[in-house]
Design a protein around this motif. Structure first.
Motif, PDB file in Angstrom:
ATOM      1  N   VAL A   7       0.872  -1.171   0.000  1.00 43.86           N
ATOM      2  CA  VAL A   7       0.000   0.000   0.000  1.00 43.86           C
ATOM      3  C   VAL A   7       0.905   1.215   0.000  1.00 43.86           C
ATOM      4  N   PRO A   8       0.672   2.131  -0.947  1.00 42.90           N
ATOM      5  CA  PRO A   8       1.561   3.300  -0.975  1.00 42.90           C
ATOM      6  C   PRO A   8       1.424   4.114   0.308  1.00 42.90           C
ATOM      7  N   PRO A   9       2.515   4.704   0.740  1.00 42.58           N
ATOM      8  CA  PRO A   9       2.429   5.527   1.950  1.00 42.58           C
ATOM      9  C   PRO A   9       1.594   6.769   1.662  1.00 42.58           C
ATOM     10  N   PRO A  10       0.951   7.311   2.665  1.00 34.97           N
ATOM     11  CA  PRO A  10       0.165   8.513   2.440  1.00 34.97           C
ATOM     12  C   PRO A  10       1.069   9.675   2.032  1.00 34.97           C
ATOM     13  N   LEU A  11       0.569  10.438   1.077  1.00 36.36           N
ATOM     14  CA  LEU A  11       1.294  11.624   0.645  1.00 36.36           C
ATOM     15  C   LEU A  11       0.867  12.788   1.513  1.00 36.36           C
ATOM     16  N   VAL A  12       1.812  13.432   2.129  1.00 33.02           N
ATOM     17  CA  VAL A  12       1.513  14.596   2.950  1.00 33.02           C
ATOM     18  C   VAL A  12       2.332  15.757   2.423  1.00 33.02           C
ATOM     19  N   SER A  21      -4.716  15.193   2.411  1.00 35.22           N
ATOM     20  CA  SER A  21      -3.789  14.142   2.020  1.00 35.22           C
ATOM     21  C   SER A  21      -4.552  12.860   1.692  1.00 35.22           C
ATOM     22  N   ALA A  22      -5.503  12.502   2.522  1.00 39.18           N
ATOM     23  CA  ALA A  22      -6.304  11.303   2.285  1.00 39.18           C
ATOM     24  C   ALA A  22      -7.059  11.421   0.970  1.00 39.18           C
ATOM     25  N   TYR A  23      -7.577  12.610   0.687  1.00 35.86           N
ATOM     26  CA  TYR A  23      -8.305  12.823  -0.559  1.00 35.86           C
ATOM     27  C   TYR A  23      -7.394  12.547  -1.755  1.00 35.86           C
ATOM     28  N   ARG A  24      -6.195  13.113  -1.741  1.00 31.66           N
ATOM     29  CA  ARG A  24      -5.252  12.928  -2.859  1.00 31.66           C
ATOM     30  C   ARG A  24      -4.898  11.457  -3.055  1.00 31.66           C
ATOM     31  N   VAL A  25      -4.569  10.795  -1.973  1.00 28.76           N
ATOM     32  CA  VAL A  25      -4.163   9.392  -2.057  1.00 28.76           C
ATOM     33  C   VAL A  25      -5.335   8.530  -2.513  1.00 28.76           C
ATOM     34  N   ALA A  26      -6.505   8.729  -1.919  1.00 30.05           N
ATOM     35  CA  ALA A  26      -7.673   7.925  -2.281  1.00 30.05           C
ATOM     36  C   ALA A  26      -8.065   8.164  -3.736  1.00 30.05           C
ATOM     37  N   ASP A  28      -6.136   9.033  -6.205  1.00 27.59           N
ATOM     38  CA  ASP A  28      -5.142   8.341  -7.024  1.00 27.59           C
ATOM     39  C   ASP A  28      -5.413   6.840  -7.055  1.00 27.59           C
ATOM     40  N   LEU A  29      -5.735   6.266  -5.915  1.00 31.02           N
ATOM     41  CA  LEU A  29      -6.028   4.831  -5.863  1.00 31.02           C
ATOM     42  C   LEU A  29      -7.282   4.484  -6.663  1.00 31.02           C
ATOM     43  N   LEU A  30      -8.287   5.333  -6.607  1.00 37.47           N
ATOM     44  CA  LEU A  30      -9.516   5.059  -7.356  1.00 37.47           C
ATOM     45  C   LEU A  30      -9.284   5.175  -8.857  1.00 37.47           C
ATOM     46  N   VAL A  31      -8.501   6.145  -9.265  1.00 40.12           N
ATOM     47  CA  VAL A  31      -8.160   6.262 -10.685  1.00 40.12           C
ATOM     48  C   VAL A  31      -7.448   4.996 -11.153  1.00 40.12           C
ATOM     49  N   ARG A  32      -6.674   4.399 -10.272  1.00 41.61           N
ATOM     50  CA  ARG A  32      -5.938   3.172 -10.592  1.00 41.61           C
ATOM     51  C   ARG A  32      -6.792   1.921 -10.368  1.00 41.61           C
ATOM     52  N   ARG A  33      -8.061   2.116 -10.054  1.00 38.71           N
ATOM     53  CA  ARG A  33      -9.012   1.025  -9.824  1.00 38.71           C
ATOM     54  C   ARG A  33      -8.607   0.147  -8.640  1.00 38.71           C
ATOM     55  N   ALA A  34      -8.298   0.815  -7.528  1.00 36.52           N
ATOM     56  CA  ALA A  34      -7.952   0.117  -6.290  1.00 36.52           C
ATOM     57  C   ALA A  34      -8.898   0.587  -5.186  1.00 36.52           C
ATOM     58  N   PRO A  35     -10.187   0.218  -5.267  1.00 35.08           N
ATOM     59  CA  PRO A  35     -11.155   0.747  -4.303  1.00 35.08           C
ATOM     60  C   PRO A  35     -10.961   0.256  -2.877  1.00 35.08           C
ATOM     61  N   ALA A  38      -8.336   2.381  -1.410  1.00 31.48           N
ATOM     62  CA  ALA A  38      -8.861   3.740  -1.219  1.00 31.48           C
ATOM     63  C   ALA A  38      -9.735   3.808   0.025  1.00 31.48           C
ATOM     64  N   LEU A  39     -10.563   2.794   0.219  1.00 38.49           N
ATOM     65  CA  LEU A  39     -11.407   2.783   1.418  1.00 38.49           C
ATOM     66  C   LEU A  39     -10.565   2.712   2.684  1.00 38.49           C
ATOM     67  N   ALA A  40      -9.451   1.997   2.630  1.00 39.93           N
ATOM     68  CA  ALA A  40      -8.563   1.913   3.800  1.00 39.93           C
ATOM     69  C   ALA A  40      -7.981   3.281   4.143  1.00 39.93           C
ATOM     70  N   VAL A  41      -7.811   4.131   3.147  1.00 42.40           N
ATOM     71  CA  VAL A  41      -7.317   5.495   3.374  1.00 42.40           C
ATOM     72  C   VAL A  41      -8.461   6.400   3.816  1.00 42.40           C
ATOM     73  N   LEU A  42      -9.627   6.219   3.206  1.00 43.45           N
ATOM     74  CA  LEU A  42     -10.753   7.121   3.456  1.00 43.45           C
ATOM     75  C   LEU A  42     -11.394   6.950   4.831  1.00 43.45           C
ATOM     76  N   GLU A  43     -11.546   5.738   5.281  1.00 39.31           N
ATOM     77  CA  GLU A  43     -12.283   5.498   6.530  1.00 39.31           C
ATOM     78  C   GLU A  43     -11.670   6.232   7.728  1.00 39.31           C
ATOM     79  N   PRO A  44     -10.356   6.169   7.933  1.00 37.92           N
ATOM     80  CA  PRO A  44      -9.792   6.930   9.063  1.00 37.92           C
ATOM     81  C   PRO A  44      -9.977   8.441   8.897  1.00 37.92           C
TER      82      PRO A  44
END
Length: 145
Positions: A7-12, A21-26, A28-35, A38-44
C-alpha cells in the motif's frame, strides 16, 4: 509479501490537513481502480471529518467500483440531499439504482443529471433506462403524471 500487499504511503504535502492528504491518495487509488485500498485510506479520514463531502464522494465512488451498491446508494442519497445540484452524485445515484434494477427510481436522477449537464453519456443512460422500463412493460413515475 506480494505486490498486492503493498500500500503506498500517504502523501503529505506541507500545509495540508490529513483530510486533504487522504483525498489525494484515495483519488489516485480510485483512478488506478484500487477501491479497497482507497477505502482503507478514506475510513480513518472520515472518522476525523465525517461531514467532508469530498471524502464521502470518493467513498461512494469506491463503493460503486466494488459493486457495494446499497452502501453507494446510501452515501450518494445523502450527498444529493445535502447538495441537489451535485451533478456527479446525482448521476452516480441513478447508476447505483439502475445497477440494482430499480429502474423507475433511477430514471428521475438520470434525467436530472442529463438535463443539468447536457452530456451525451448522461442522455444515453436515460435512454437505456427508459428502454429497459418499456421492455419490462413498466412506466416511470413521471409517465404517470
Amino acid at each position: 509479501m506480494s505486490s498486492d500487499d503493498l500500500v503506498p504511503p500517504p502523501l503529505v504535502f506541507p500545509g495540508q490537513t490529513g483530510a486533504e492528504s487522504a483525498y489525494r491518495v484515495a483519488h489516485d487509488l480510485l483512478v488506478r481502480r484500487a477501491p479497497a485500498e482507497a477505502l482503507a485510506v478514506l475510513e480513518p479520514a472520515l472518522a476525523l471529518d465525517p461531514t467532508s463531502s469530498g471524502l464521502r464522494t470518493l467513498r461512494a465512488w469506491a463503493y460503486l467500483l466494488r459493486a457495494q451498491l446499497t452502501k453507494a446508494e446510501a452515501e450518494l442519497a445523502g450527498l444529493v440531499e445535502e447538495k441537489p445540484d451535485d451533478l456527479w452524485a446525482r448521476h452516480a445515484l441513478g447508476r447505483a439504482l439502475e445497477r440494482q434494477s430499480r429502474l423507475a427510481d433511477a430514471l428521475p436522477h438520470l434525467r436530472l443529471a442529463a438535463a443539468m449537464s447536457g452530456d451525451p453519456e448522461h442522455e444515453v443512460a436515460v435512454l437505456r433506462v427508459e428502454r429497459r422500463l418499456a421492455e419490462a412493460g413498466e412506466r416511470s413515475f413521471d409517465d404517470l403524471t
